[in-house]
Design an enzyme around this catalytic site. Structure first.
Site, PDB file in Angstrom:
ATOM      1  N   ARG A   1       0.833  -1.195   0.000  1.00  0.00           N
ATOM      2  CA  ARG A   1       0.000   0.000   0.000  1.00  0.00           C
ATOM      3  C   ARG A   1       0.868   1.245   0.000  1.00  0.00           C
ATOM      4  NH1 ARG A   1      -2.094   1.171   4.138  1.00  0.00           N
ATOM      5  NH2 ARG A   1      -1.445  -0.530   5.500  1.00  0.00           N
TER       6      ARG A   1
ATOM      7  N   TYR B   1      -1.459  -3.472  -6.893  1.00  0.00           N
ATOM      8  CA  TYR B   1      -1.220  -4.308  -5.711  1.00  0.00           C
ATOM      9  C   TYR B   1      -2.274  -4.161  -4.619  1.00  0.00           C
ATOM     10  CZ  TYR B   1       1.614  -7.415  -2.908  1.00  0.00           C
ATOM     11  OH  TYR B   1       2.066  -8.510  -2.215  1.00  0.00           O
TER      12      TYR B   1
ATOM     13  N   GLY C   1      -4.482  -3.652  -1.549  1.00  0.00           N
ATOM     14  CA  GLY C   1      -5.419  -2.610  -1.151  1.00  0.00           C
ATOM     15  C   GLY C   1      -5.407  -1.393  -2.067  1.00  0.00           C
TER      16      GLY C   1
ATOM     17  N   LYS D   1      -9.866  -2.001   1.536  1.00  0.00           N
ATOM     18  CA  LYS D   1      -9.589  -0.836   2.373  1.00  0.00           C
ATOM     19  C   LYS D   1     -10.319   0.414   1.882  1.00  0.00           C
ATOM     20  CE  LYS D   1      -6.423  -3.311   4.562  1.00  0.00           C
ATOM     21  NZ  LYS D   1      -6.646  -3.950   5.843  1.00  0.00           N
TER      22      LYS D   1
ATOM     23  N   HIS E   1     -11.285  -1.775  11.205  1.00  0.00           N
ATOM     24  CA  HIS E   1     -10.174  -2.620  10.752  1.00  0.00           C
ATOM     25  C   HIS E   1      -9.961  -3.735  11.781  1.00  0.00           C
ATOM     26  CE1 HIS E   1      -5.658  -2.743   9.409  1.00  0.00           C
ATOM     27  NE2 HIS E   1      -6.374  -3.610   8.748  1.00  0.00           N
TER      28      HIS E   1
ATOM     29  N   SER F   1      -1.758  -3.125  10.185  1.00  0.00           N
ATOM     30  CA  SER F   1      -1.394  -4.047   9.119  1.00  0.00           C
ATOM     31  C   SER F   1      -0.184  -4.886   9.521  1.00  0.00           C
ATOM     32  CB  SER F   1      -1.076  -3.261   7.848  1.00  0.00           C
ATOM     33  OG  SER F   1      -2.219  -2.546   7.458  1.00  0.00           O
TER      34      SER F   1
ATOM     35  N   CYS G   1       0.125  -7.100  11.861  1.00  0.00           N
ATOM     36  CA  CYS G   1       0.339  -7.205  13.309  1.00  0.00           C
ATOM     37  C   CYS G   1      -0.460  -8.352  13.931  1.00  0.00           C
ATOM     38  CB  CYS G   1       0.014  -5.889  13.992  1.00  0.00           C
ATOM     39  SG  CYS G   1       1.234  -4.619  13.624  1.00  0.00           S
ATOM     40  N   GLY G   2      -0.964  -9.273  13.121  1.00  0.00           N
ATOM     41  CA  GLY G   2      -1.487 -10.505  13.694  1.00  0.00           C
ATOM     42  C   GLY G   2      -2.987 -10.752  13.607  1.00  0.00           C
TER      43      GLY G   2
ATOM     44  N   ASN H   1      -3.714 -14.210  11.847  1.00  0.00           N
ATOM     45  CA  ASN H   1      -3.267 -15.298  12.735  1.00  0.00           C
ATOM     46  C   ASN H   1      -4.191 -15.489  13.921  1.00  0.00           C
ATOM     47  OD1 ASN H   1      -0.318 -16.631  12.259  1.00  0.00           O
ATOM     48  ND2 ASN H   1      -0.543 -14.680  11.179  1.00  0.00           N
TER      49      ASN H   1
ATOM     50  N   ASP I   1      -9.997  -9.287   8.754  1.00  0.00           N
ATOM     51  CA  ASP I   1      -9.439  -7.956   8.464  1.00  0.00           C
ATOM     52  C   ASP I   1     -10.399  -6.796   8.724  1.00  0.00           C
ATOM     53  OD1 ASP I   1      -7.115  -6.523   7.493  1.00  0.00           O
ATOM     54  OD2 ASP I   1      -8.220  -6.077   5.662  1.00  0.00           O
TER      55      ASP I   1
ATOM     56  N   ALA J   1       4.710 -10.391   0.792  1.00  0.00           N
ATOM     57  CA  ALA J   1       4.133 -11.412  -0.096  1.00  0.00           C
ATOM     58  C   ALA J   1       2.811 -11.872   0.508  1.00  0.00           C
ATOM     59  CB  ALA J   1       5.094 -12.585  -0.236  1.00  0.00           C
ATOM     60  N   ARG J   2       1.824 -12.170  -0.339  1.00  0.00           N
ATOM     61  CA  ARG J   2       0.469 -12.453   0.158  1.00  0.00           C
ATOM     62  C   ARG J   2      -0.163 -13.640  -0.555  1.00  0.00           C
ATOM     63  NH1 ARG J   2      -2.012  -8.612   4.082  1.00  0.00           N
ATOM     64  NH2 ARG J   2      -0.354  -7.097   4.368  1.00  0.00           N
TER      65      ARG J   2
ATOM     66  N   GLY K   1      -0.552 -19.747  18.784  1.00  0.00           N
ATOM     67  CA  GLY K   1      -1.522 -20.570  19.529  1.00  0.00           C
ATOM     68  C   GLY K   1      -1.570 -20.220  21.010  1.00  0.00           C
ATOM     69  N   ASP K   2      -0.449 -19.772  21.558  1.00  0.00           N
ATOM     70  CA  ASP K   2      -0.431 -19.427  22.982  1.00  0.00           C
ATOM     71  C   ASP K   2      -1.182 -18.127  23.279  1.00  0.00           C
ATOM     72  OD1 ASP K   2       0.882 -21.595  24.265  1.00  0.00           O
ATOM     73  OD2 ASP K   2       2.749 -20.986  23.270  1.00  0.00           O
TER      74      ASP K   2
HETATM   75  P1  GTP Z   1      -2.703  -7.505   7.397  1.00  0.00           P
HETATM   76  O1  GTP Z   1      -3.249  -8.608   6.560  1.00  0.00           O
HETATM   77  O2  GTP Z   1      -1.645  -6.701   6.767  1.00  0.00           O
HETATM   78  O3  GTP Z   1      -3.772  -6.629   7.950  1.00  0.00           O
HETATM   79  O4  GTP Z   1      -1.910  -8.232   8.631  1.00  0.00           O
HETATM   80  P2  GTP Z   1      -2.514  -9.039   9.858  1.00  0.00           P
HETATM   81  O5  GTP Z   1      -2.855  -8.078  10.941  1.00  0.00           O
HETATM   82  O6  GTP Z   1      -3.563  -9.952   9.389  1.00  0.00           O
HETATM   83  O7  GTP Z   1      -1.224  -9.857  10.358  1.00  0.00           O
HETATM   84  P3  GTP Z   1      -0.894 -11.403  10.208  1.00  0.00           P
HETATM   85  O8  GTP Z   1      -1.758 -12.244  11.070  1.00  0.00           O
HETATM   86  O9  GTP Z   1      -0.823 -11.751   8.781  1.00  0.00           O
HETATM   87  O10 GTP Z   1       0.561 -11.428  10.821  1.00  0.00           O
HETATM   88  C1  GTP Z   1       1.595 -10.603  10.277  1.00  0.00           C
HETATM   89  C2  GTP Z   1       2.940 -11.153  10.668  1.00  0.00           C
HETATM   90  O11 GTP Z   1       3.052 -11.221  12.087  1.00  0.00           O
HETATM   91  C3  GTP Z   1       3.175 -12.575  10.156  1.00  0.00           C
HETATM   92  O12 GTP Z   1       4.518 -12.692   9.786  1.00  0.00           O
HETATM   93  C4  GTP Z   1       2.867 -13.429  11.348  1.00  0.00           C
HETATM   94  O13 GTP Z   1       3.571 -14.652  11.327  1.00  0.00           O
HETATM   95  C5  GTP Z   1       3.314 -12.548  12.500  1.00  0.00           C
HETATM   96  N1  GTP Z   1       2.525 -12.807  13.734  1.00  0.00           N
HETATM   97  C6  GTP Z   1       1.183 -12.965  13.827  1.00  0.00           C
HETATM   98  N2  GTP Z   1       0.821 -13.261  15.096  1.00  0.00           N
HETATM   99  C7  GTP Z   1       1.962 -13.277  15.823  1.00  0.00           C
HETATM  100  C8  GTP Z   1       2.254 -13.525  17.192  1.00  0.00           C
HETATM  101  O14 GTP Z   1       1.381 -13.799  18.018  1.00  0.00           O
HETATM  102  N3  GTP Z   1       3.569 -13.446  17.566  1.00  0.00           N
HETATM  103  C9  GTP Z   1       4.558 -13.147  16.666  1.00  0.00           C
HETATM  104  N4  GTP Z   1       5.803 -13.095  17.109  1.00  0.00           N
HETATM  105  N5  GTP Z   1       4.313 -12.921  15.376  1.00  0.00           N
HETATM  106  C10 GTP Z   1       3.039 -12.969  14.955  1.00  0.00           C
HETATM  107  C1  SPV Z   2      -3.156  -4.153   4.994  1.00  0.00           C
HETATM  108  O1  SPV Z   2      -2.192  -3.518   4.598  1.00  0.00           O
HETATM  109  O2  SPV Z   2      -3.736  -3.879   6.068  1.00  0.00           O
HETATM  110  C2  SPV Z   2      -3.659  -5.297   4.206  1.00  0.00           C
HETATM  111  C3  SPV Z   2      -3.096  -5.481   2.886  1.00  0.00           C
HETATM  112  O3  SPV Z   2      -4.546  -6.025   4.618  1.00  0.00           O
HETATM  113  S1  SPV Z   2      -3.884  -4.509   1.710  1.00  0.00           S
HETATM  114  O4  SPV Z   2      -5.066  -5.213   1.237  1.00  0.00           O
HETATM  115  O5  SPV Z   2      -2.921  -4.329   0.635  1.00  0.00           O
HETATM  116  O6  SPV Z   2      -4.281  -3.252   2.280  1.00  0.00           O
HETATM  117 MN    MN Z   3      -4.388 -10.135   7.441  1.00  0.00          MN
END
Ligand code: GTP
Ligand code: SPV
Ligand code: MN
Length: 601
Positions: free
Chosen positions: A75, A215, A217, A224, A244, A266, A268-269, A272, A291, A382-383, A510-511
């Site tokens: 973005r 690319y 968003g 977004k 968000h 973005s 930040c997890g 996951n 998201d 990469a996505r 997972g923790d």
């Molecule tokens: P966007 O799709 O950009 O909005 O990101 P997101 O908020 O969905 O983040 P995502 O879950 O894809 O995690 C982003 C990165 O942080 C990845 O490399 C994950 O492996 C890592 N990550 C996610 N959760 C954790 C966590 O609990 N601990 C750590 N150390 N890294 C994490």
């Molecule tokens: C973000 O940046 O928060 C994303 C990826 O989820 S994008 O769709 O490119 O905005």
């Molecule tokens: Mn995400």
């Protein structure tokens, strides 16, 4: 071909499509219907054009790898604009442009920008078809990659057109990669025009125009641009919330269900957490969304949320069987990978995917790569793009037209210091203060300085379509207009705190279920907490650490509230709030004063 019969009697939509066509001058117009045949045909076109490379069908069936232009990988916040009539309505956190000036600039950019190309017209629904909370958009794009991505990420085609009828409201979204095929210009696998990127939003007329980038968003405008920037404005006007936030369904060993929404910046997890496999026995997490959440108050006074999307556009690096097995299962087939590395066997790879690093790869730029290479094999942003229904943890309620009732809202960010693992707000207003002060180290999801700490209020800094001060006020108003006993409890989490020597204090992934368990029990008033100046923290006994491999020192550090460090934070908080000037709600200034007082400042 320009007079192809439109599959709708919606006059305004038909007129608008012809208007854009007259401006951008595509070679042909194609209305997308969202069928499987169409999807395959577009992918074939993309393979022929060299944009998509089919992966080895034995390893990754029906899946494709795409390499973007190296100048178009994330973005572009600097090139993203809010074009409200008055600058003050865009506020200090947005790039504002005068709407007429922007329209003039866009007219010049889009004039003939689709020559030699197909113009795809993509009617789509954000939200389950038939949901009273769903909204329709129509994206016009000259990128087949965007067309297939939209088909995964949203509900494209007939259903959206039917929802529109002959005169329904839709958000017009116009996108061009900005590379007309004229004067013998040969197409490239990833056409884009990085020098002229404009991602422009008109909140008053609810339109989106995006030029120059293909690319994520920047180009999939349902995500977004519509579901957050434009929808936040619609939501403010109509009394709901566009946020968000991921959405998850948490079931306790007793079979009690709670729904949690969480706003993290973005990368930040969110994805996951939404797909988490709990390490605490007996607990279960199911995904509703990863998201974006659209939330409305129900007649019962509770807040209900839907996921407006239909797919995931998830971060690849760091995703593995150990960290996110649900995502790994979701992308086993029928997935599109962008800017990953390719193995010699024809599968994808990225940093953190496997413990063993392959001896040889083709990197995201298409170059040979070995473990001694100095650059990452996959781009850090990469996505994968995949349908939500492929997630084995998807909740059966994920398309419930009424949405799910929210019990708790988490804010959080990536912060190696200061911020404890978890704290609970004293009440809704304090929770709004926590949201307004989210701070996070920047990631590769947007072009900028990775690692630089910045304020990202409500994780909405790049996504709020109006003055952020007004947005704070809107969130605060909820406390006076609603029955506070029925509002979600608010928490702040940080999975990313580090020790003095730089090691991660918390295992994460997972923790994080241990933290979710405490949140769940707090919602039942069944978990102990310690009063601190920054909120309620779990007592060491209240946080389930059974079977957790963590030292007592690290655990103590994770839950430590250092009064001196927090005292030092006050200056940065004052500075942050000062940027909003007279639009900062007095309540938030009072919250900051109260924090200073509790800290003994
Ligand atoms: P966007 O799709 O950009 O909005 O990101 P997101 O908020 O969905 O983040 P995502 O879950 O894809 O995690 C982003 C990165 O942080 C990845 O490399 C994950 O492996 C890592 N990550 C996610 N959760 C954790 C966590 O609990 N601990 C750590 N150390 N890294 C994490
Ligand atoms: C973000 O940046 O928060 C994303 C990826 O989820 S994008 O769709 O490119 O905005
Ligand atoms: Mn995400």
């Amino acid at each position: 071909m320009l007079d192809v019969a439109p599959p709708t009697l919606h006059t305004r939509l038909r007129d608008w499509v012809m208007e854009v066509a007259a401006l951008a001058q595509p070679e042909q117009i194609r209305w997308c219907e969202g069928s499987a045949e169409e999807f395959e045909e577009l992918l074939e076109l993309l393979v022929d054009a060299g944009t998509c490379e089919p992966l080895n069908p034995e390893l990754r069936p029906q899946s494709y790898l795409v390499r973007s232009d190296p100048a178009d990988v994330a973005r572009l916040e600097d090139r993203t604009f809010i074009c409200s009539q008055f600058e003050d309505d865009a506020g200090p956190t947005n790039n504002w442009r005068e709407p007429d000036e922007m329209r003039e600039a866009l007219r010049t950019l889009f004039d003939g920008s689709m020559r030699g190309r197909t113009m795809y017209v993509i009617p789509f629904s954000m939200g389950p078809l038939g949901s009273p909370h769903a909204r329709v958009g129509v994206e016009i794009t000259d990128s087949a990659y965007v067309a297939v991505s939209m088909a995964i990420m949203t509900r494209v085609g007939r259903g959206a057109l039917d929802a529109l009828g002959t005169d329904g409201e839709f958000v017009p979204c116009v996108h061009s990669v900005g590379v007309p095929l004229v004067d013998g210009v040969k197409d490239t696998p990833w056409p884009c025009h990085p020098a002229s990127v404009h991602i422009a939003h008109f909140p008053e007329t609810r339109e989106i125009w995006s030029y120059g980038s293909g690319y994520g968003g920047n180009a999939m405008l349902g995500k977004k641009s519509f579901a957050l920037r434009i929808a936040s404005v619609i939501a403010r006007d109509e009394g709901w919330l566009a946020e968000h936030m991921l959405l998850l369904r948490l079931t306790s060993p007793e079979g009690v269900v709670k729904h949690i929404a969480a706003a993290f910046p973005s990368a930040c997890g969110k994805t996951n957490l939404a797909m988490l496999v709990p390490t605490v026995p007996g607990w279960r997490v199911e995904t509703i969304g990863d998201d974006i959440a659209w939330m409305q108050f129900g007649d019962d006074g509770r807040l209900y949320a839907i996921n407006p999307e239909a797919g995931f556009f998830g971060v690849c690096p760091g995703t593995s069987e150990l960290t996110n097995s649900n995502a790994m299962a979701a992308i086993r087939s029928h997935a599109i990978f962008t800017n990953c590395a390719r193995t010699d066997a024809g599968d994808v790879w990225w940093e953190g995917m496997t413990a063993e690093v392959p001896d040889h790869l083709i990197d995201w730029r298409g170059k040979d790569w070995t473990p001694s290479s100095k650059t990452p094999a996959a781009h850090p942003n990469a996505r994968f793009t995949v349908a939500a229904r492929q997630d084995p943890a998807i909740a059966s309620e994920w398309e419930d037209p009424a949405g799910v009732p929210i019990d708790a809202i988490l804010f959080g960010g990536r912060r190696s210091t200061l911020e404890p693992l978890i704290r609970e707000a004293f009440d809704w207003r304090h929770g709004v203060f926590l949201g307004a002060t989210v701070a996070s180290e920047m990631t590769a999801a947007a072009i900028g300085t990775v690692g630089r700490l910045r304020r990202d209020p409500f994780a909405m800094l790049p996504f709020c379509g109006y003055n952020m001060g007004d947005y704070f006020a809107y969130w605060l108003r909820i406390a006076s207009e609603r029955d506070v006993a029925k509002l979600p409890r608010i928490f702040y989490v940080n999975w990313f705190r580090k020790g003095d020597d730089g090691h991660s204090l918390w295992p994460g992934f997972g923790d994080n279920s241990r933290v979710l368990k405490w949140v769940f029990r707090r919602c039942e008033d069944a978990a102990d907490a310690l009063y601190t100046p920054i909120g309620w923290l779990p007592t060491t006994e209240a946080l389930d650490t059974d079977g957790l491999d963590i030292s007592a020192d690290d655990l103590e550090e994770l839950l430590r509230v250092d009064l001196h460090e927090w005292h030092d934070e006050l200056g940065s908080l004052h500075e942050h709030f000062a940027t909003f000037g007279h639009r900062l709600p007095a309540e938030l200034a009072a919250q900051l004063e109260a924090l200073a007082e509790r800290l003994g400042a």
